[in-house]
Scaffold this motif. Sequence first.
Motif, mmCIF file in Angstrom:
data_model
loop_
_atom_site.group_PDB
_atom_site.id
_atom_site.type_symbol
_atom_site.label_atom_id
_atom_site.label_comp_id
_atom_site.label_asym_id
_atom_site.label_seq_id
_atom_site.Cartn_x
_atom_site.Cartn_y
_atom_site.Cartn_z
ATOM 1 N N SER A 46 0.821 -1.213 0.000
ATOM 2 C CA SER A 46 0.000 0.000 0.000
ATOM 3 C C SER A 46 0.856 1.263 0.000
ATOM 4 O O SER A 46 0.383 2.330 -0.400
ATOM 5 C CB SER A 46 -0.942 0.008 1.206
ATOM 6 O OG SER A 46 -0.209 -0.095 2.416
ATOM 7 N N GLU A 47 2.127 1.142 0.430
ATOM 8 C CA GLU A 47 3.024 2.312 0.453
ATOM 9 C C GLU A 47 4.475 1.846 0.550
ATOM 10 O O GLU A 47 4.774 0.909 1.288
ATOM 11 C CB GLU A 47 2.690 3.220 1.639
ATOM 12 C CG GLU A 47 3.474 4.508 1.674
ATOM 13 C CD GLU A 47 3.089 5.398 2.848
ATOM 14 O OE1 GLU A 47 3.730 6.452 3.013
ATOM 15 O OE2 GLU A 47 2.160 5.026 3.602
ATOM 16 N N VAL A 48 5.351 2.487 -0.228
ATOM 17 C CA VAL A 48 6.797 2.274 -0.109
ATOM 18 C C VAL A 48 7.365 3.456 0.658
ATOM 19 O O VAL A 48 7.315 4.591 0.192
ATOM 20 C CB VAL A 48 7.470 2.143 -1.489
ATOM 21 C CG1 VAL A 48 8.981 1.986 -1.329
ATOM 22 C CG2 VAL A 48 6.897 0.966 -2.266
ATOM 23 N N GLU A 49 7.882 3.194 1.859
ATOM 24 C CA GLU A 49 8.355 4.278 2.728
ATOM 25 C C GLU A 49 9.868 4.477 2.640
ATOM 26 O O GLU A 49 10.360 5.594 2.816
ATOM 27 C CB GLU A 49 7.951 3.982 4.180
ATOM 28 C CG GLU A 49 6.439 3.931 4.354
ATOM 29 C CD GLU A 49 6.021 3.550 5.761
ATOM 30 O OE1 GLU A 49 4.924 3.970 6.190
ATOM 31 O OE2 GLU A 49 6.773 2.834 6.444
ATOM 32 N N THR A 50 10.609 3.407 2.408
ATOM 33 C CA THR A 50 12.071 3.479 2.266
ATOM 34 C C THR A 50 12.500 2.530 1.156
ATOM 35 O O THR A 50 12.038 1.389 1.111
ATOM 36 C CB THR A 50 12.786 3.083 3.567
ATOM 37 O OG1 THR A 50 12.340 3.925 4.628
ATOM 38 C CG2 THR A 50 14.305 3.205 3.412
ATOM 39 N N ASP A 51 13.363 3.020 0.248
ATOM 40 C CA ASP A 51 13.857 2.169 -0.833
ATOM 41 C C ASP A 51 15.219 2.698 -1.283
ATOM 42 O O ASP A 51 15.296 3.629 -2.085
ATOM 43 C CB ASP A 51 12.873 2.158 -1.996
ATOM 44 C CG ASP A 51 13.395 1.375 -3.191
ATOM 45 O OD1 ASP A 51 14.329 0.570 -3.009
ATOM 46 O OD2 ASP A 51 12.868 1.580 -4.302
ATOM 47 N N ILE A 52 16.296 2.095 -0.743
ATOM 48 C CA ILE A 52 17.638 2.539 -1.126
ATOM 49 C C ILE A 52 18.272 1.585 -2.139
ATOM 50 O O ILE A 52 19.422 1.773 -2.529
ATOM 51 C CB ILE A 52 18.563 2.686 0.106
ATOM 52 C CG1 ILE A 52 18.825 1.320 0.757
ATOM 53 C CG2 ILE A 52 17.972 3.665 1.107
ATOM 54 C CD1 ILE A 52 19.846 1.387 1.884
ATOM 55 N N VAL A 53 17.511 0.581 -2.582
ATOM 56 C CA VAL A 53 18.049 -0.367 -3.558
ATOM 57 C C VAL A 53 17.451 -0.180 -4.938
ATOM 58 O O VAL A 53 17.893 -0.813 -5.905
ATOM 59 C CB VAL A 53 17.831 -1.822 -3.089
ATOM 60 C CG1 VAL A 53 18.506 -2.065 -1.755
ATOM 61 C CG2 VAL A 53 16.351 -2.161 -3.018
ATOM 62 N N GLY A 54 16.421 0.661 -5.049
ATOM 63 C CA GLY A 54 15.847 0.958 -6.354
ATOM 64 C C GLY A 54 14.875 -0.081 -6.869
ATOM 65 O O GLY A 54 15.057 -0.640 -7.957
ATOM 66 N N LEU A 55 13.822 -0.360 -6.103
ATOM 67 C CA LEU A 55 12.772 -1.267 -6.575
ATOM 68 C C LEU A 55 12.115 -0.691 -7.825
ATOM 69 O O LEU A 55 11.932 0.522 -7.934
ATOM 70 C CB LEU A 55 11.696 -1.455 -5.498
ATOM 71 C CG LEU A 55 12.038 -2.301 -4.268
ATOM 72 C CD1 LEU A 55 10.882 -2.244 -3.289
ATOM 73 C CD2 LEU A 55 12.338 -3.745 -4.659
ATOM 74 N N PRO A 56 11.755 -1.533 -8.801
ATOM 75 C CA PRO A 56 10.985 -1.038 -9.947
ATOM 76 C C PRO A 56 9.698 -0.356 -9.475
ATOM 77 O O PRO A 56 9.048 -0.814 -8.527
ATOM 78 C CB PRO A 56 10.680 -2.309 -10.742
ATOM 79 C CG PRO A 56 11.773 -3.252 -10.373
ATOM 80 C CD PRO A 56 12.087 -2.967 -8.932
ATOM 81 N N ALA A 57 9.336 0.726 -10.142
ATOM 82 C CA ALA A 57 8.199 1.544 -9.703
ATOM 83 C C ALA A 57 6.894 0.749 -9.656
ATOM 84 O O ALA A 57 6.022 1.026 -8.841
ATOM 85 C CB ALA A 57 8.049 2.747 -10.617
ATOM 86 N N ALA A 58 6.758 -0.251 -10.514
ATOM 87 C CA ALA A 58 5.503 -1.001 -10.597
ATOM 88 C C ALA A 58 5.485 -2.232 -9.699
ATOM 89 O O ALA A 58 4.590 -3.073 -9.817
ATOM 90 C CB ALA A 58 5.249 -1.422 -12.043
ATOM 91 N N THR A 59 6.459 -2.363 -8.789
ATOM 92 C CA THR A 59 6.521 -3.572 -7.961
ATOM 93 C C THR A 59 5.271 -3.714 -7.082
ATOM 94 O O THR A 59 4.884 -2.788 -6.375
ATOM 95 C CB THR A 59 7.770 -3.552 -7.060
ATOM 96 O OG1 THR A 59 8.934 -3.511 -7.879
ATOM 97 C CG2 THR A 59 7.824 -4.793 -6.181
ATOM 98 N N GLN A 60 4.649 -4.869 -7.190
ATOM 99 C CA GLN A 60 3.495 -5.199 -6.349
ATOM 100 C C GLN A 60 3.650 -6.635 -5.866
ATOM 101 O O GLN A 60 4.284 -7.470 -6.522
ATOM 102 C CB GLN A 60 2.188 -5.023 -7.111
ATOM 103 C CG GLN A 60 0.939 -5.096 -6.261
ATOM 104 C CD GLN A 60 0.992 -4.208 -5.024
ATOM 105 O OE1 GLN A 60 1.406 -4.655 -3.956
ATOM 106 N NE2 GLN A 60 0.601 -2.942 -5.188
ATOM 107 N N THR A 61 3.068 -6.929 -4.693
ATOM 108 C CA THR A 61 3.292 -8.230 -4.050
ATOM 109 C C THR A 61 1.973 -8.921 -3.715
ATOM 110 O O THR A 61 0.903 -8.306 -3.683
ATOM 111 C CB THR A 61 4.107 -8.059 -2.757
ATOM 112 O OG1 THR A 61 3.405 -7.159 -1.874
ATOM 113 C CG2 THR A 61 5.488 -7.508 -3.051
ATOM 114 N N GLU A 62 2.118 -10.212 -3.409
ATOM 115 C CA GLU A 62 0.971 -11.042 -3.043
ATOM 116 C C GLU A 62 1.449 -12.137 -2.093
ATOM 117 O O GLU A 62 2.513 -12.725 -2.313
ATOM 118 C CB GLU A 62 0.379 -11.651 -4.311
ATOM 119 C CG GLU A 62 -0.791 -12.577 -4.106
ATOM 120 C CD GLU A 62 -1.304 -13.102 -5.438
ATOM 121 O OE1 GLU A 62 -2.313 -12.568 -5.909
ATOM 122 O OE2 GLU A 62 -0.671 -14.014 -5.999
#
Length: 224
Positions: A46-62
């Motif tokens: 629901s929210e990305v609060e910290t990302d210092i590794v550069g996750l792809p913008a469209a990353t979604q999980t299940e």
Amino acid sequence: MRTSALVGALMLGASLLPATAAAQERSGSVQVKAFATAVLPDGKISEVETDIVGLPAATQTEANDNVVPTVAIEYFLSENLSLETICCLTQHDVDAISGLPGAELVADAKLIPATITAKYHFDLGAAKPYIGAGAAYFIFLGEDPGAATLPLGVTDFDLSDEFGLALQAGVDVPLNDRGLGISLDAKRYFIDTTARWFVGDTVAIQTEHQLDPWVVSAGLAYRF
């Protein structure tokens, strides 16, 4: 007139005794249920609060589904009102479904969904449906970073324990007059968790996830 009124009152009182006794019998009774339970969580970000590794913008999980044994214990406060708690341990992985499709991000997250609900029962004769609502506290144990995060240098992982709300509906069907029955139950939880992936002591990724699982059960009940 007074004599006939007195006789009528006595007859009415006598006719109410079985119903009163039944209500008193139900009050204070305990029901134990043994279930096979499907735990069907969401797990989306629901929210990305910290990302210092550069996750792809469209990353979604299940999160994956799981089927586990559960036990419910219910105490009747009155003929129609009861309190219920459940006991189970369920285990889940979390995978990416977009951005990094198929990547395992969380492995073997063990969850205890501590829950207590207040239930109202309806008596339809052969079936006794109920509705309920209550509070839940999700406790995570022994969760590990997924295999896809290890090449990024991730050394540890954590899911936060959280409070939430549970709604419930189901039906009990007596099989005999000795307390044995079958039970069908469905709960919907509304609860989030914070996921943190660590590189050493540094939080490399921190995300908020909607768990919001359906928990659907079927099994045997025994009241005494």
